[in-house]
Motif scaffolding. Structure first.
Motif, mmCIF file in Angstrom:
data_model
loop_
_atom_site.group_PDB
_atom_site.id
_atom_site.type_symbol
_atom_site.label_atom_id
_atom_site.label_comp_id
_atom_site.label_asym_id
_atom_site.label_seq_id
_atom_site.Cartn_x
_atom_site.Cartn_y
_atom_site.Cartn_z
ATOM 1 N N MET A 128 0.856 -1.169 0.000
ATOM 2 C CA MET A 128 0.000 0.000 0.000
ATOM 3 C C MET A 128 0.906 1.236 0.000
ATOM 4 O O MET A 128 1.852 1.298 0.784
ATOM 5 C CB MET A 128 -0.886 -0.042 1.248
ATOM 6 C CG MET A 128 -1.914 1.043 1.326
ATOM 7 S SD MET A 128 -2.952 0.979 2.826
ATOM 8 C CE MET A 128 -4.281 -0.039 2.292
ATOM 9 N N PRO A 129 0.647 2.207 -0.850
ATOM 10 C CA PRO A 129 1.480 3.409 -0.892
ATOM 11 C C PRO A 129 1.447 4.180 0.437
ATOM 12 O O PRO A 129 0.448 4.149 1.163
ATOM 13 C CB PRO A 129 0.833 4.245 -1.998
ATOM 14 C CG PRO A 129 -0.003 3.304 -2.787
ATOM 15 C CD PRO A 129 -0.399 2.206 -1.862
ATOM 16 N N ASP A 130 2.541 4.861 0.710
ATOM 17 C CA ASP A 130 2.661 5.595 1.975
ATOM 18 C C ASP A 130 1.540 6.607 2.177
ATOM 19 O O ASP A 130 1.053 6.779 3.289
ATOM 20 C CB ASP A 130 4.013 6.317 2.050
ATOM 21 C CG ASP A 130 5.158 5.369 2.316
ATOM 22 O OD1 ASP A 130 4.896 4.212 2.717
ATOM 23 O OD2 ASP A 130 6.318 5.779 2.148
ATOM 24 N N GLY A 131 1.126 7.270 1.122
ATOM 25 C CA GLY A 131 0.057 8.259 1.253
ATOM 26 C C GLY A 131 -1.253 7.629 1.711
ATOM 27 O O GLY A 131 -1.955 8.175 2.568
ATOM 28 N N ASP A 132 -1.581 6.452 1.162
ATOM 29 C CA ASP A 132 -2.805 5.750 1.552
ATOM 30 C C ASP A 132 -2.715 5.233 2.989
ATOM 31 O O ASP A 132 -3.670 5.326 3.760
ATOM 32 C CB ASP A 132 -3.090 4.589 0.602
ATOM 33 C CG ASP A 132 -3.445 5.047 -0.798
ATOM 34 O OD1 ASP A 132 -3.749 6.250 -0.977
ATOM 35 O OD2 ASP A 132 -3.418 4.207 -1.712
ATOM 36 N N VAL A 133 -1.559 4.673 3.346
ATOM 37 C CA VAL A 133 -1.366 4.184 4.715
ATOM 38 C C VAL A 133 -1.446 5.351 5.687
ATOM 39 O O VAL A 133 -2.025 5.240 6.775
ATOM 40 C CB VAL A 133 -0.022 3.434 4.865
ATOM 41 C CG1 VAL A 133 0.223 3.030 6.312
ATOM 42 C CG2 VAL A 133 0.011 2.209 3.976
ATOM 43 N N SER A 134 -0.887 6.491 5.303
ATOM 44 C CA SER A 134 -0.928 7.683 6.144
ATOM 45 C C SER A 134 -2.356 8.095 6.451
ATOM 46 O O SER A 134 -2.710 8.359 7.606
ATOM 47 C CB SER A 134 -0.183 8.833 5.466
ATOM 48 O OG SER A 134 -0.358 10.027 6.169
ATOM 49 N N GLU A 135 -3.186 8.140 5.432
ATOM 50 C CA GLU A 135 -4.593 8.519 5.636
ATOM 51 C C GLU A 135 -5.328 7.495 6.492
ATOM 52 O O GLU A 135 -6.119 7.854 7.362
ATOM 53 C CB GLU A 135 -5.293 8.700 4.288
ATOM 54 C CG GLU A 135 -4.809 9.898 3.502
ATOM 55 C CD GLU A 135 -4.979 11.206 4.250
ATOM 56 O OE1 GLU A 135 -6.054 11.431 4.843
ATOM 57 O OE2 GLU A 135 -4.023 12.000 4.260
ATOM 58 N N LEU A 136 -5.056 6.217 6.260
ATOM 59 C CA LEU A 136 -5.672 5.160 7.047
ATOM 60 C C LEU A 136 -5.290 5.291 8.523
ATOM 61 O O LEU A 136 -6.151 5.262 9.410
ATOM 62 C CB LEU A 136 -5.249 3.795 6.507
ATOM 63 C CG LEU A 136 -5.630 2.572 7.340
ATOM 64 C CD1 LEU A 136 -7.108 2.269 7.179
ATOM 65 C CD2 LEU A 136 -4.797 1.382 6.929
ATOM 66 N N LEU A 137 -4.000 5.467 8.789
ATOM 67 C CA LEU A 137 -3.534 5.571 10.169
ATOM 68 C C LEU A 137 -4.032 6.842 10.842
ATOM 69 O O LEU A 137 -4.299 6.840 12.044
ATOM 70 C CB LEU A 137 -2.007 5.500 10.222
ATOM 71 C CG LEU A 137 -1.409 4.145 9.863
ATOM 72 C CD1 LEU A 137 0.106 4.225 9.882
ATOM 73 C CD2 LEU A 137 -1.909 3.063 10.798
ATOM 74 N N LYS A 138 -4.173 7.897 10.071
ATOM 75 C CA LYS A 138 -4.714 9.142 10.622
ATOM 76 C C LYS A 138 -6.144 8.924 11.122
ATOM 77 O O LYS A 138 -6.493 9.331 12.233
ATOM 78 C CB LYS A 138 -4.678 10.232 9.552
ATOM 79 C CG LYS A 138 -5.192 11.570 9.982
ATOM 80 C CD LYS A 138 -5.077 12.550 8.815
ATOM 81 C CE LYS A 138 -5.861 13.805 9.053
ATOM 82 N NZ LYS A 138 -5.850 14.672 7.862
ATOM 83 N N LEU B 152 5.202 12.996 0.339
ATOM 84 C CA LEU B 152 5.356 14.303 -0.301
ATOM 85 C C LEU B 152 6.783 14.522 -0.799
ATOM 86 O O LEU B 152 6.988 15.065 -1.883
ATOM 87 C CB LEU B 152 4.950 15.418 0.661
ATOM 88 C CG LEU B 152 3.458 15.493 0.990
ATOM 89 C CD1 LEU B 152 3.206 16.536 2.075
ATOM 90 C CD2 LEU B 152 2.647 15.784 -0.247
ATOM 91 N N LEU B 153 7.766 14.085 -0.013
ATOM 92 C CA LEU B 153 9.169 14.218 -0.434
ATOM 93 C C LEU B 153 9.448 13.366 -1.670
ATOM 94 O O LEU B 153 10.164 13.794 -2.575
ATOM 95 C CB LEU B 153 10.106 13.830 0.707
ATOM 96 C CG LEU B 153 10.224 14.844 1.832
ATOM 97 C CD1 LEU B 153 11.055 14.273 2.973
ATOM 98 C CD2 LEU B 153 10.850 16.129 1.328
ATOM 99 N N SER B 154 8.884 12.187 -1.717
ATOM 100 C CA SER B 154 9.064 11.312 -2.872
ATOM 101 C C SER B 154 8.462 11.935 -4.131
ATOM 102 O O SER B 154 9.077 11.923 -5.200
ATOM 103 C CB SER B 154 8.413 9.956 -2.590
ATOM 104 O OG SER B 154 8.484 9.134 -3.706
ATOM 105 N N GLN B 155 7.268 12.497 -4.004
ATOM 106 C CA GLN B 155 6.636 13.169 -5.142
ATOM 107 C C GLN B 155 7.464 14.368 -5.592
ATOM 108 O O GLN B 155 7.643 14.595 -6.791
ATOM 109 C CB GLN B 155 5.231 13.627 -4.762
ATOM 110 C CG GLN B 155 4.244 12.512 -4.575
ATOM 111 C CD GLN B 155 2.919 13.009 -4.010
ATOM 112 O OE1 GLN B 155 2.727 14.197 -3.797
ATOM 113 N NE2 GLN B 155 2.004 12.090 -3.761
ATOM 114 N N SER B 156 7.970 15.121 -4.640
ATOM 115 C CA SER B 156 8.786 16.289 -4.958
ATOM 116 C C SER B 156 10.068 15.883 -5.685
ATOM 117 O O SER B 156 10.470 16.536 -6.653
ATOM 118 C CB SER B 156 9.113 17.044 -3.675
ATOM 119 O OG SER B 156 9.989 18.098 -3.925
ATOM 120 N N LEU B 157 10.682 14.807 -5.234
ATOM 121 C CA LEU B 157 11.904 14.328 -5.880
ATOM 122 C C LEU B 157 11.630 13.917 -7.321
ATOM 123 O O LEU B 157 12.369 14.290 -8.233
ATOM 124 C CB LEU B 157 12.487 13.152 -5.099
ATOM 125 C CG LEU B 157 13.718 12.493 -5.722
ATOM 126 C CD1 LEU B 157 14.880 13.476 -5.787
ATOM 127 C CD2 LEU B 157 14.096 11.249 -4.958
#
Length: 126
Positions: free
Chosen positions: A1-11, A99-104
């Motif tokens: 699962m991508p970090d962004g999705d896991v982040s929202e789930l954990l939030k 966000l850092l990965s997307q920015s890179l």
């Protein structure tokens, strides 16, 4: 699962458990509202928790859906009894990493295009 999705789930899990909702109920709610792609994995965690397994065992039952770091941090938080706080902080860090990965990736597009143009110019000159 991508970090962004896991982040929202954990939030969302953090908010629910901070409000006093049981971890099993919070995961069951997430299983209902999960996207079609991640519903089987989140449902697996939910069912495993409902059957009395620990969060660590439940995350392992979901296979490689969750990264080893997420699994380890959540297992440690369960043993320490501070799931809401760890979920919140882990969500923040995963969102930041996403966000850092997307920015890179975005910052590498221009140099890649410049290299292609340079190679094309050299090819034309030869």
């Amino acid at each position: 699962m991508p970090d962004g999705d896991v982040s929202e789930l954990l939030k969302r899990i953090s908010i629910a458990t901070s409000a006093g909702i049981d971890m099993r109920k919070a995961w069951a709610n997430e299983a209902i509202h999960a996207t079609a792609r991640w519903r089987p994995a989140v449902s697996e965690v939910s069912h495993s928790l409902a059957n009395g397994r620990s969060l660590e065992e439940s995350l392992l039952a979901a296979g490689r859906t969750f990264s080893p770091i997420v699994q380890g941090m959540l297992a440690a938080s369960e043993k320490a009894g501070c799931e809401p706080e760890v979920c919140r902080e882990l969500a923040i860090q995963l969102r930041r990493a996403s966000l850092l990965s997307q920015s890179l990736r975005r910052s590498l597009i221009k140099p890649a295009m410049q290299v292609l143009v340079a190679i094309g110019a050299v090819a034309v000159l030869i």
